[in-house]
Design a protein around this motif. Structure first.
Motif, PDB file in Angstrom:
ATOM      1  N   ARG A 198     -11.319  45.443  10.696  1.00 40.63           N
ATOM      2  CA  ARG A 198     -11.065  45.846   9.309  1.00 40.63           C
ATOM      3  C   ARG A 198     -11.566  44.811   8.308  1.00 40.63           C
ATOM      4  O   ARG A 198     -11.937  45.127   7.204  1.00 40.63           O
ATOM      5  N   LEU A 199     -11.446  43.534   8.718  1.00 45.11           N
ATOM      6  CA  LEU A 199     -11.936  42.508   7.799  1.00 45.11           C
ATOM      7  C   LEU A 199     -12.361  41.269   8.560  1.00 45.11           C
ATOM      8  O   LEU A 199     -11.981  41.062   9.716  1.00 45.11           O
ATOM      9  N   ALA A 200     -13.169  40.460   7.868  1.00 36.00           N
ATOM     10  CA  ALA A 200     -13.595  39.178   8.424  1.00 36.00           C
ATOM     11  C   ALA A 200     -13.294  38.106   7.395  1.00 36.00           C
ATOM     12  O   ALA A 200     -13.541  38.305   6.192  1.00 36.00           O
ATOM     13  N   TYR A 201     -12.744  37.000   7.869  1.00 35.49           N
ATOM     14  CA  TYR A 201     -12.487  35.858   6.983  1.00 35.49           C
ATOM     15  C   TYR A 201     -13.548  34.805   7.279  1.00 35.49           C
ATOM     16  O   TYR A 201     -13.696  34.392   8.445  1.00 35.49           O
ATOM     17  N   VAL A 202     -14.281  34.379   6.250  1.00 35.36           N
ATOM     18  CA  VAL A 202     -15.343  33.389   6.477  1.00 35.36           C
ATOM     19  C   VAL A 202     -15.375  32.323   5.381  1.00 35.36           C
ATOM     20  O   VAL A 202     -14.908  32.547   4.259  1.00 35.36           O
ATOM     21  N   THR A 203     -15.948  31.183   5.739  1.00 39.26           N
ATOM     22  CA  THR A 203     -16.148  30.081   4.791  1.00 39.26           C
ATOM     23  C   THR A 203     -17.642  29.729   4.802  1.00 39.26           C
ATOM     24  O   THR A 203     -18.020  28.660   5.294  1.00 39.26           O
ATOM     25  N   PRO A 204     -18.487  30.599   4.283  1.00 39.27           N
ATOM     26  CA  PRO A 204     -19.937  30.451   4.476  1.00 39.27           C
ATOM     27  C   PRO A 204     -20.560  29.263   3.739  1.00 39.27           C
ATOM     28  O   PRO A 204     -21.592  28.760   4.163  1.00 39.27           O
ATOM     29  N   SER A 205     -19.935  28.809   2.647  1.00 40.12           N
ATOM     30  CA  SER A 205     -20.539  27.694   1.902  1.00 40.12           C
ATOM     31  C   SER A 205     -20.292  26.365   2.615  1.00 40.12           C
ATOM     32  O   SER A 205     -21.038  25.400   2.414  1.00 40.12           O
ATOM     33  N   HIS A 206     -19.234  26.305   3.392  1.00 37.71           N
ATOM     34  CA  HIS A 206     -18.890  25.053   4.079  1.00 37.71           C
ATOM     35  C   HIS A 206     -17.865  25.412   5.140  1.00 37.71           C
ATOM     36  O   HIS A 206     -16.651  25.382   4.883  1.00 37.71           O
ATOM     37  N   GLN A 207     -18.360  25.771   6.315  1.00 37.32           N
ATOM     38  CA  GLN A 207     -17.450  26.315   7.329  1.00 37.32           C
ATOM     39  C   GLN A 207     -16.306  25.343   7.603  1.00 37.32           C
ATOM     40  O   GLN A 207     -16.535  24.147   7.805  1.00 37.32           O
ATOM     41  N   PHE A 208     -15.092  25.900   7.567  1.00 35.85           N
ATOM     42  CA  PHE A 208     -13.951  25.053   7.893  1.00 35.85           C
ATOM     43  C   PHE A 208     -13.574  25.263   9.359  1.00 35.85           C
ATOM     44  O   PHE A 208     -13.319  26.382   9.771  1.00 35.85           O
ATOM     45  N   PRO A 209     -13.594  24.191  10.171  1.00 37.65           N
ATOM     46  CA  PRO A 209     -13.731  22.782   9.808  1.00 37.65           C
ATOM     47  C   PRO A 209     -15.118  22.187  10.080  1.00 37.65           C
ATOM     48  O   PRO A 209     -15.364  21.039   9.713  1.00 37.65           O
TER      49      PRO A 209
END
Ligand SMILES: Cc1ncc(COP(=O)(O)O)c(C=O)c1O
Length: 495
Positions: free
Chosen positions: A255-266
């Motif tokens: 249903r959804l994806a959570y991402v940190t594309p500018s600076h992947q955490f961690p």
């Protein structure tokens, strides 16, 4: 309701007075009254409770008769010295254990997201990620902005728009455009109490038990927890130096994806354009939403800013999430969502029933800082200072460990990941303990991997640390690394 006799033979108060008497007695026994032990005057309490003064006087007399309080004419009643002494000496009765009946959500929460047990301890140098240095906070600018916000005299004190102050949202619209090339309508912005509330809103509105959501692995624990608490199932997809591995996502229904594309955490990777397009294509294919957490993009040192996913196409699939927790303070609890127009009204309704709206004074103060340019100049200053801390950390790590460590994700953000290839994973707990004994707090990257998939191929089997530096001064960083090196040597000599 008649009167009752107490064992001491005193007349018990009438029911109204009895309830007051019981409440006061419990309060006295549970130490509600401060060091001076003063209770309210009978007149004040009667006014507060909406009863006659005589009713309160009956309750006070009963308490005095039983030795709980001392009454002197013309003075406020005071908790009796004997009670104070026995309270000091005695221990509090523990409530007897009983089964707590919780909702399904409550039960799940206990399982998937127990309150972190780690108590921050006073250490010489704690490399905990997420904390900032109080010396960076713009005390004068913030104070001025708060005073101005308080001094504004609205016609009446009324609840505001659940989406947030219009002034702040307008200021954020400009900020997002000039600093992040994010173009949106003011109405798409929803001010929230930190990113965490933004994630909670997404979880409540977009996930049901049995749904699936995609997380980067390793990834941000607080996001995984808030989504898991809905009863939805996590689908961990490996992240590498380029962020989420979208090849591995291709046929995953969620249903959804959570991402940190500018600076992947961690790990710190920046998602390249090819993967960004793949991710958006995936979202279209499965009619899914992508939550883009742009939590620390203000901090770039060696690289150019990358436009967010949101800016890539006027996508109705991306929910953009920002925060001031990395620029001003995590204690302020201010963040913002930019939601697709089709989601705007349901997010506003959810925010309204959750807490009406985020506190207005702080919102207005932030608006002032954004409007006057004080926020931008503060961010520039914070970036300079954190850039210096980052350099101090990189230098210290080089000096103390040389080629024995590999450093990842240093080009941006407020932390780096440091891998120790010659320290097997099994030594992690001992290393944390040895460092702690020397006054150094270290935090393993292992806890950010999905624990249900231990031994997955992409997970290194040696120690890795997430080292935050934004709360430390250069001398703490330098000495902290020196002490950490001693802890590492100490462990090596034991092997
Ligand atoms: C990936 C990520 N997103 C967001 C945040 C900030 O969360 P909040 O705005 O709730 O303070 C953090 C804080 O450490 C983080 O690591």
């Amino acid at each position: 309701m008649g009167q009752m006799k107490t064992p001491s033979g005193h007349r018990a108060p009438r029911m109204g007075a009895r309830r007051i008497y019981e409440a006061l007695r419990d309060q006295i026994l549970t130490r509600v009254y401060g060091a001076d032990g003063l209770l309210p005057s009978s007149r004040a309490l009667a006014g507060e409770l909406g009863v006659s003064r005589a009713t309160v006087t009956v309750a006070y007399e009963q308490l005095a008769a039983e030795g709980f309080i001392d009454i002197r004419h013309g003075a406020r009643p005071r908790v009796a010295e004997a009670v104070v002494v026995s309270k000091r000496a005695g221990t509090r009765a523990r409530p007897s254990p009983r089964t707590v009946r919780l909702s399904t959500y409550g039960e799940r929460l206990r399982r998937v997201a127990p309150l972190s047990a780690e108590q921050p301890r006073k250490l010489f140098a704690d490399f905990r990620y997420g904390d900032l240095s109080p010396s960076d906070f713009p005390v004068l600018g913030w104070r001025k902005a708060v005073v101005a916000a308080i001094a504004r005299r609205p016609e009446r004190l009324a609840y505001d728009n659940p989406c947030g102050s219009r002034r702040l949202r307008t200021a954020l619209q400009g900020y997002l455009w000039r600093s992040r090339t994010v173009r949106c309508e003011v109405d798409q912005i929803i001010v929230v109490n930190g990113s965490q509330q933004g994630l909670d809103l997404c979880a409540r509105l977009l996930l049901d038990p049995g749904h699936r959501f995609v997380m980067e692995d390793p990834g941000y624990l607080m996001a995984r927890h808030v989504f898991s608490a809905t009863g939805a199932a996590v689908v961990p997809i490996p992240a590498d130096g380029d962020g989420l591995d979208t090849e591995r996502l291709a046929n995953t229904e969620a249903r959804l994806a959570y991402v940190t594309p500018s600076h992947q955490f961690p790990l710190g990777g920046v998602m390249p354009i090819g993967r960004r397009h793949q991710l958006l294509a995936w979202a279209r294919k499965f009619d899914a939403y992508v939550i883009e957490d742009d939590y620390d993009s203000e901090y770039r040192y060696d690289t150019k800013p990358v436009p967010p996913l949101y800016a890539l196409e006027a996508s109705e699939r991306v929910i953009y999430l920002g925060t001031v927790s990395k620029t001003l303070s995590p204690t302020l609890r201010i963040g913002y969502l930019v939601v697709p127009s089709e989601l705007q009204s349901v997010f506003a309704a959810a925010k309204q029933i959750m807490d009406r709206h985020t506190p207005l004074v702080e919102q207005e103060a932030l608006a002032t800082m954004l409007e006057t340019g004080a926020y931008d100049s503060h961010v520039r200053r914070a970036r300079r200072r954190n850039g210096a801390r980052r350099q101090a950390l990189l230098d210290a790590l080089r000096r103390r460990f040389g080629d024995r460590v590999q450093i990842e994700g240093a080009a941006a953000g407020l932390h780096v990941v440091v891998w120790f290839p010659d320290m097997p994973q099994a030594t992690e707990a001992a290393l944390i303990e040895a460092a702690r004994a020397k006054g150094v707090g270290i935090h393993p990257v292992s806890q950010l991997f999905d624990q249900r998939h231990p031994g997955r191929q992409h997970r290194p089997n040696f120690v890795g640390l997430v080292m935050g530096y934004a709360a430390l001064e250069a001398r703490q960083i330098e000495r902290g690394c020196q002490l950490l090196a001693q802890a590492v040597d100490q462990l090596r000599s034991l092997r």
